[in-house]
Design an enzyme around this catalytic site. Structure first.
Site, PDB file in Angstrom:
ATOM      1  CG  HIS A 244      -1.746   1.129   1.507  1.00 20.36           C
ATOM      2  ND1 HIS A 244      -3.113   1.118   1.276  1.00 20.36           N
ATOM      3  CD2 HIS A 244      -1.466   2.364   2.001  1.00 20.36           C
ATOM      4  CE1 HIS A 244      -3.616   2.293   1.614  1.00 20.36           C
ATOM      5  NE2 HIS A 244      -2.642   3.070   2.059  1.00 20.36           N
ATOM      6  CD  GLU A 245       1.802   3.382   3.787  1.00 18.60           C
ATOM      7  OE1 GLU A 245       1.862   4.451   3.154  1.00 18.60           O
ATOM      8  OE2 GLU A 245       0.905   3.140   4.623  1.00 18.60           O
ATOM      9  CG  HIS A 248       0.080   6.143  -0.654  1.00 18.86           C
ATOM     10  ND1 HIS A 248      -1.065   6.665  -1.209  1.00 18.86           N
ATOM     11  CD2 HIS A 248      -0.313   5.513   0.486  1.00 18.86           C
ATOM     12  CE1 HIS A 248      -2.101   6.378  -0.428  1.00 18.86           C
ATOM     13  NE2 HIS A 248      -1.675   5.665   0.597  1.00 18.86           N
TER      14      HIS A 248
HETATM   15 ZN   LIG Z   1      -2.576   5.066   2.417  1.00 20.19          ZN
END
Ligand SMILES: [Zn+2]
Length: 328
Positions: A244-245, A248
């Site tokens: 997830h990170e 980003h």
């Molecule tokens: Zn996030």
């Protein structure tokens, strides 16, 4: 499990002052703002959203309506404008070379910094095997092996850097200690993924910076060490916080960005979603627009056991951002 109201208040208050502190320190050391093409009116802290922490994933899942690091509409507009400007810049730079020089597949070098308070597991000393498993999870997730779209990205571990420093432990989001840690440890160019592992402040699972046109020493992702595969973070210990990170870091927003209206997460094949999903609410449908909520997407807040895919649109957005921001 929701975020405790008292914690929420404290965090919201803390981030406002942190943002100011970061802006002041930026001015003091004379760092050139990345988004220099845009006017930086006083109070427009979103000019460099990647300089403050642009995202945070929290253990409680979806309970925090005021999570400080989710972007406002103004911030996403700023980022989208910057992406367009970065692409124009690249286009001029590459004039005559043609689009064929744009990378189609990318191997990302990864440097992992293990921040430890001491030599115990509770003090952050996780084994190399967990880190190797995390790299495998990244490669599976981004290749589509877990069920989603195949992306351009693979990951190659370059180094595990173990650092014992109690003053950096836990890693406190937005703190001067975090800045000091990253300034001291960050290695490589814009294409190098620096991952910082440790215990984290404020029940956070992780946070990340979005790409910027100029390399910033804060660039990288911070991940709760016990969220790595085999870690102790119940429901969040299969390595998907890392995925997830990194999403980003490659310019993806949350699937619930913007809620049900507007351009949402700026990806056309993720259904609109009003708010973060928590747990694994199969069939959840929070917007009248077509499609159930993308709770299985890596960019939601579901349990690790529930999230397993990126979409083709997200894969395309990440590659575009790579070529705009991080490619050599
Ligand atoms: Zn996030």
């Amino acid at each position: 499990m929701g975020l405790r109201p008292n914690l929420l208040t404290r965090r919201t208050a803390g981030v406002a002052s942190t943002t100011l502190a970061l802006l002041l320190s930026t001015a003091a050391v004379g760092v050139v703002p990345a988004a220099s093409a845009f006017s930086a009116a006083p109070g427009e802290v979103c000019v460099e959203p990647a300089d403050v922490h642009s995202d945070a994933r929290m253990k409680p899942g979806g309970g925090a309506k005021h999570e400080p690091n989710e972007l406002t509409l103004a911030e996403t507009r700023e980022r989208e404008a910057d992406l367009a400007a970065a692409l124009r810049e690249r286009g001029r730079f590459r004039a005559g070379a043609g689009a064929s020089t744009m990378a189609a597949t990318v191997t990302i070098p990864v440097v992992v910094h293990v921040i430890q308070e001491n030599s115990t597991r509770a003090g952050g000393n996780i084994p190399d095997s967990m880190i190797n498993s995390q790299i495998s999870v990244l490669n599976q997730s981004f290749s589509g092996a877990t069920g989603g779209a195949s992306t351009a990205f693979s990951f190659q571990l370059q180094k595990i850097n173990r650092v014992t420093n109690p003053s950096w432990y836990p890693i406190v989001q937005g703190s001067s200690a975090e800045r000091s840690m990253k300034t001291s440890l960050r290695t490589g160019g814009k294409n190098t993924l620096n991952i910082y592992l440790g215990e984290l402040s404020d029940s956070l699972l992780g946070w990340a910076t979005f790409p910027t046109r100029r390399l910033n020493s804060m660039d990288g992702v911070v991940v709760l060490s016990e969220s790595l595969p085999g870690g102790t973070a119940t429901n969040y210990n299969q390595g998907d916080t890392g995925t997830h990170e990194v999403g980003h870091w490659l310019n993806l927003y949350h699937t619930f960005q913007g809620g049900c209206s507007g351009s949402g997460d700026s990806v056309s094949d993720t259904a609109a979603e009003a708010s973060p999903a928590s747990g694994c609410p199969t069939g959840r449908d929070t917007c009248t627009a077509p499609g159930v909520d993308p709770i299985t997407n890596f960019m939601d807040y579901s349990y690790d056991s529930c999230m397993y895919q990126f979409t083709a649109g997200q894969a395309s957005r990440m590659l575009t951002a790579w070529n705009a921001y991080r490619a050599a």
